[in-house]
Design an enzyme around this catalytic site. Structure first.
Site, PDB file in Angstrom:
ATOM      1  N   GLY A  11       0.779  -1.245   0.000  1.00  0.00           N
ATOM      2  CA  GLY A  11       0.000   0.000   0.000  1.00  0.00           C
ATOM      3  C   GLY A  11       0.803   1.285   0.000  1.00  0.00           C
ATOM      4  O   GLY A  11       0.270   2.338   0.346  1.00  0.00           O
ATOM      5  N   LYS A  65     -15.930 -15.786  -8.788  1.00  0.00           N
ATOM      6  CA  LYS A  65     -15.241 -14.498  -8.978  1.00  0.00           C
ATOM      7  C   LYS A  65     -16.269 -13.412  -9.291  1.00  0.00           C
ATOM      8  O   LYS A  65     -16.171 -12.279  -8.815  1.00  0.00           O
ATOM      9  CB  LYS A  65     -14.243 -14.655 -10.133  1.00  0.00           C
ATOM     10  N   ARG A  91      -5.414  -9.076  -8.351  1.00  0.00           N
ATOM     11  CA  ARG A  91      -6.406  -9.872  -9.088  1.00  0.00           C
ATOM     12  C   ARG A  91      -6.667  -9.246 -10.446  1.00  0.00           C
ATOM     13  O   ARG A  91      -6.606  -8.026 -10.576  1.00  0.00           O
ATOM     14  CB  ARG A  91      -7.731  -9.914  -8.325  1.00  0.00           C
ATOM     15  N   ASN A 107      -4.299   1.652 -13.496  1.00  0.00           N
ATOM     16  CA  ASN A 107      -3.320   0.764 -12.866  1.00  0.00           C
ATOM     17  C   ASN A 107      -1.939   1.393 -12.986  1.00  0.00           C
ATOM     18  O   ASN A 107      -1.686   2.204 -13.879  1.00  0.00           O
ATOM     19  CB  ASN A 107      -3.315  -0.605 -13.546  1.00  0.00           C
ATOM     20  N   HIS A 109       2.184   0.306 -13.213  1.00  0.00           N
ATOM     21  CA  HIS A 109       3.062  -0.842 -13.467  1.00  0.00           C
ATOM     22  C   HIS A 109       4.519  -0.391 -13.354  1.00  0.00           C
ATOM     23  O   HIS A 109       4.885   0.656 -13.909  1.00  0.00           O
ATOM     24  CB  HIS A 109       2.780  -1.411 -14.859  1.00  0.00           C
TER      25      HIS A 109
END
Ligand code: GRF
Length: 201
Positions: A11, A65, A91, A107, A109
């Site tokens: 985190g 899911k 996930r 996101n 990366h």
């Protein structure tokens, strides 16, 4: 703009985002809560420290899911979340989730996509002998570590770097770049056309 962060682990990006938007209150970003899929995620400790609501959704409580994701989507919709920020969320989101939040999931990366995809990106770049790697913030689509790129910053791999020093450099850049990308989204400064993001009005 209401923002929610999804995380599974440490985190540090979540913390950097919270701190940035606490400091820069003039912008229109309202960080509503953190959702984690792991009870022991250290991100929760950070959330408590930072006084941000954290919600643990236990995947074990759901048969599929889809049911798990539906529970998360319900929480996000209830709070009228406009942007979902993945910060070390381990996930893969299903097409169902991505349809519910179309072009509203980001996101980060730890490499310059499309190079070094996967969850060992820093190590892979280091081992490859590449002289430059970096950080990418992108919209999430149905493929892993893929989707329209929003911001990238490069990080040099020097002769005297070790994996540890490279990791430190990458994380430092992440903590700067992710809040910037979120701010751009929330200020409506990103436009998406033909899979390409244009930054700025
Ligand atoms: C970061 O390196 C991010 O790029 C990747 O997962 C890591 C999460 O780190 N997607 P943290 O949990 O934010 O510290």
């Amino acid at each position: 703009m209401n923002v929610a962060v999804l995380a599974s682990g440490n985190g540090s990006n979540f913390e950097a985002i919270v701190k940035y938007f606490k400091k820069n209150r003039t912008n229109n970003v309202n960080l509503k809560f953190l959702i984690v899929d792991k009870k022991t995620a250290f991100a929760r400790v950070r959330a408590k420290r930072l006084k941000v609501k954290d919600i643990f959704v236990d995947p074990k409580n759901f048969k599929t899911k889809l049911a798990f994701e539906k529970a998360i989507v319900k929480k996000l919709k209830l709070e009228k979340i406009d942007l979902v920020v993945l910060a070390g969320y381990m996930r893969i989101l299903s097409p169902y989730f991505l349809k519910e939040f179309k072009n509203k999931v980001l996101n980060i990366h730890p490499a310059l996509l499309p190079a070094f995809k996967g969850d060992r990106a820093i190590r892979d770049a280091f081992k490859s002998g590449a002289k430059v790697t970096g950080v990418t913030v992108h919209f999430v689509d149905e493929k892993v570590d893929h989707g329209p790129i929003i911001l990238q910053l490069s990080v040099q791999i020097k002769n005297n770097d070790t994996l540890i020093t490279l990791e430190k450099k990458i994380h430092k850049v992440e903590h700067k770049l992710y809040p910037e990308a979120i701010k751009l989204f929330c200020d409506a400064k990103l436009s998406l056309k033909g899979g390409v993001v244009k930054v700025g009005k």
